[in-house]
Each structure stands twice: as C-alpha cells, then as structure tokens.
Design an enzyme around this catalytic site. Sequence first.
Site, short mmCIF file in Angstrom:
data_model
loop_
_atom_site.label_atom_id
_atom_site.label_comp_id
_atom_site.label_asym_id
_atom_site.label_seq_id
_atom_site.Cartn_x
_atom_site.Cartn_y
_atom_site.Cartn_z
N LYS A 145 -0.63 -9.65 3.19
CA LYS A 145 0.13 -9.15 4.34
C LYS A 145 -0.76 -8.19 5.11
O LYS A 145 -1.53 -7.44 4.48
CB LYS A 145 1.40 -8.43 3.88
CG LYS A 145 2.14 -7.70 4.99
CD LYS A 145 3.45 -7.12 4.55
CE LYS A 145 3.36 -5.70 4.01
NZ LYS A 145 2.80 -4.70 4.95
N ASP B 155 -1.08 -6.45 -0.17
CA ASP B 155 -1.01 -5.75 1.11
C ASP B 155 -2.40 -5.23 1.48
O ASP B 155 -2.99 -4.44 0.74
CB ASP B 155 -0.03 -4.56 0.94
CG ASP B 155 0.52 -4.07 2.25
OD1 ASP B 155 0.30 -4.73 3.28
OD2 ASP B 155 1.19 -3.02 2.23
N GLU C 110 9.96 -4.29 10.22
CA GLU C 110 10.38 -3.01 9.62
C GLU C 110 11.03 -2.08 10.64
O GLU C 110 10.49 -1.85 11.73
CB GLU C 110 9.15 -2.32 8.99
CG GLU C 110 9.48 -0.97 8.38
CD GLU C 110 8.39 -0.43 7.47
OE1 GLU C 110 7.38 -1.11 7.23
OE2 GLU C 110 8.58 0.71 6.97
N ASP D 138 0.84 -1.20 0.00
CA ASP D 138 0.00 0.00 0.00
C ASP D 138 0.88 1.25 0.00
O ASP D 138 0.38 2.37 -0.03
CB ASP D 138 -1.02 -0.01 1.16
CG ASP D 138 -0.38 0.04 2.53
OD1 ASP D 138 0.86 -0.04 2.60
OD2 ASP D 138 -1.11 0.17 3.53
N SER D 139 2.21 1.04 0.00
CA SER D 139 3.14 2.15 -0.25
C SER D 139 2.88 2.75 -1.63
O SER D 139 3.37 3.84 -1.94
CB SER D 139 4.59 1.69 -0.12
OG SER D 139 4.81 0.54 -0.90
O1 KIV Z 1 3.35 -1.02 1.57
C1 KIV Z 1 4.52 -1.42 1.64
O2 KIV Z 1 5.30 -1.34 0.69
C2 KIV Z 1 4.93 -1.97 2.91
C3 KIV Z 1 6.37 -1.83 3.23
C4 KIV Z 1 6.60 -0.48 3.84
C5 KIV Z 1 6.85 -2.89 4.11
O3 KIV Z 1 4.14 -2.43 3.68
#
Ligand code: KIV
Length: 298
Positions: free
Chosen positions: A114, A84, A183, A45-46
């Site tokens: 995740k 995610d 993290e 979700d980044s």
């Molecule tokens: O969204 C993402 O890329 C993540 C990373 C910060 C671990 O959850």
Amino acid sequence: MAKKTVLDFMEMKKKGDKITFLTAYDFPMASFCEKAGIDMVLVGDSAAMVVHGLPATLPMTMDQMIQHSQAVRRGTPDTFVIGDMPFLSYQVSRERAIENAGRFFKEAGVDAIKLEGGRRVVGQIEGIVEGGMSVMGHIGLTPQSSGQLGGFKAQGRTADAARELIEDALAIEKAGAFALLVEAVPPEVGKTITDTLGIPVLSIGAGMYTDGQLLIVGDMLGYFEAFTPKFVKKYANLAAVIDKAFREFAEDVRTGRFPEEKHCYRMLEGEHEKLQALLKKTPPRGGRHGLRGEYLGS
Ligand code: KIV
C-alpha cells in the site's frame, strides 16, 4: 480457509460481501487475525506509533517494515497480507518505489503493498504494477503528509475537496491498483468513490457504504492510549486488562503469593540431599559464601 486473492476481493465487491481488514505488526496479533477469519491484514507504518511509541509514522524505515511484515506473514500463512510502504520509500522516484515494493515481496512474502497519495503517485503505482506486484492506494487523510494537510484532520468535507478525492481515486484505479483505502472522509464521499470505482474501496473512517472496513488493532482493542480517532469502535479494553494483570503480578511477587509450588521445578528424588552433601564437602568459592569458600548453610 484458502487465502483470498485480488479476484476474490473483486467478487466480494460485486456481491456486496463486506471485506474485513485489520492491522497487525507482530506474529501473535497476526495469528489472531487469521484465526478470526479476517480477510486482509495491513502491516501498517502506524507501527511507528502503536508499537514504537513515536509521535508520527515518518521515522519508520524499510528495514523495520520488512521485519514487521515477516513476523505478520509467519502468523498469517492463509491471509492476504499488505505491506505499507514507509515515508520516502516511494516518493523519490518510480525506480525507488519499484525496488522497495519488491523488497516487501521478496523478503517478507506479502501479497500486496500500500502507498499513500493520489494523482502524484500514479507513476509509482504504474511502475509497481508493471513489475507484477499488487498495489492498494490510500487517499483522504494520509498520515505521511499530515503536515501538509494541517494535522490528523478529516478530508473531503467540501464539494471541491471531495471532487479532488474522486479524481485521485479514478487516477489510482486507472494506474492499476487492485483496491483503494480511503481514510477519514464523510460517508457521502466514501459512497461516491465506492460507487464510481470498479475496484474494492476500503474505509478507515470513510463511513458505512464502502466495500469493507479497516481498523488499527491498537485502537479497536483499546491498548493504544495516546489518542483515539472519532471513527474507532473499541471492541475491547486491553489497556485495563493489562494494567490489572501487571499490578496483580507486582503485588503477588511483593507479598510472596507468586510463585507457588505448582510453578516450580523440583529436583529429582534424592538429588537435593546429594547436593547438600557435595556442597559441604567441596564448598563453592566466591559469591555469598566468601572467597574462603565457607558454605553458609543449607
Ligand atoms: O499505517 C497504517 O496503519 C495505515 C492506516 C492509518 C490506514 O496506513
């Protein structure tokens, strides 16, 4: 290469073979990951920050995450893909968590999901695992709750805080997660968690002793410019490459250096002359040629 499974990742941990892990949000980047033989791809979700220009991950929706995951899946048919779960897609209840996790599998064909959090999301992890889906946990700096953590700060730097993280890690493993992402914690804490758990422990800023490493593509390729965390190693400076290309293009267009003959589709032999004659005989109406249909030249 055949797609790796959760069993392969367990085997890699046992053998001490490091797991490679990158984020991707679209088809081209996903294809590059697969070509390079990256073991796992996270549709993070980044994307909120790296792709959508938002200041935090919280606004991402299930629909957006599904679309990104579908594009990534198309680019990585033979790579383990993890979707995610966005903010509020799992925190509200176990049922909501199971349903939303299920959407990633049904609509995007991911291999796992995740979700962020320690002991407080154990019920959700258990529910999703009972539903037959693979879950990766995520503790330490958890961006969806960065407000509670006081910002994007390293975690587990005191003995008490580290102890809490170890308890969270154990609870996640017990709940049935196949792997855990840690993290922004000190390497000593990353190592203790890695040595304590039987499941693979992945690091993003958790040091060198874990079972594998994750980086965000925007960071490692140097095209996400808003900020760069300490744990990032930049493997390229795409921002400079892109900037140079865009400026050269603009200059070429303004000075007439682009397009050249080789970039043009010419008319078939004799067709241009025919067109000229046609236009003379029946001039087009309107536009630059005027409403009266006067053809202003060739
Ligand atoms: O969204 C993402 O890329 C993540 C990373 C910060 C671990 O959850």
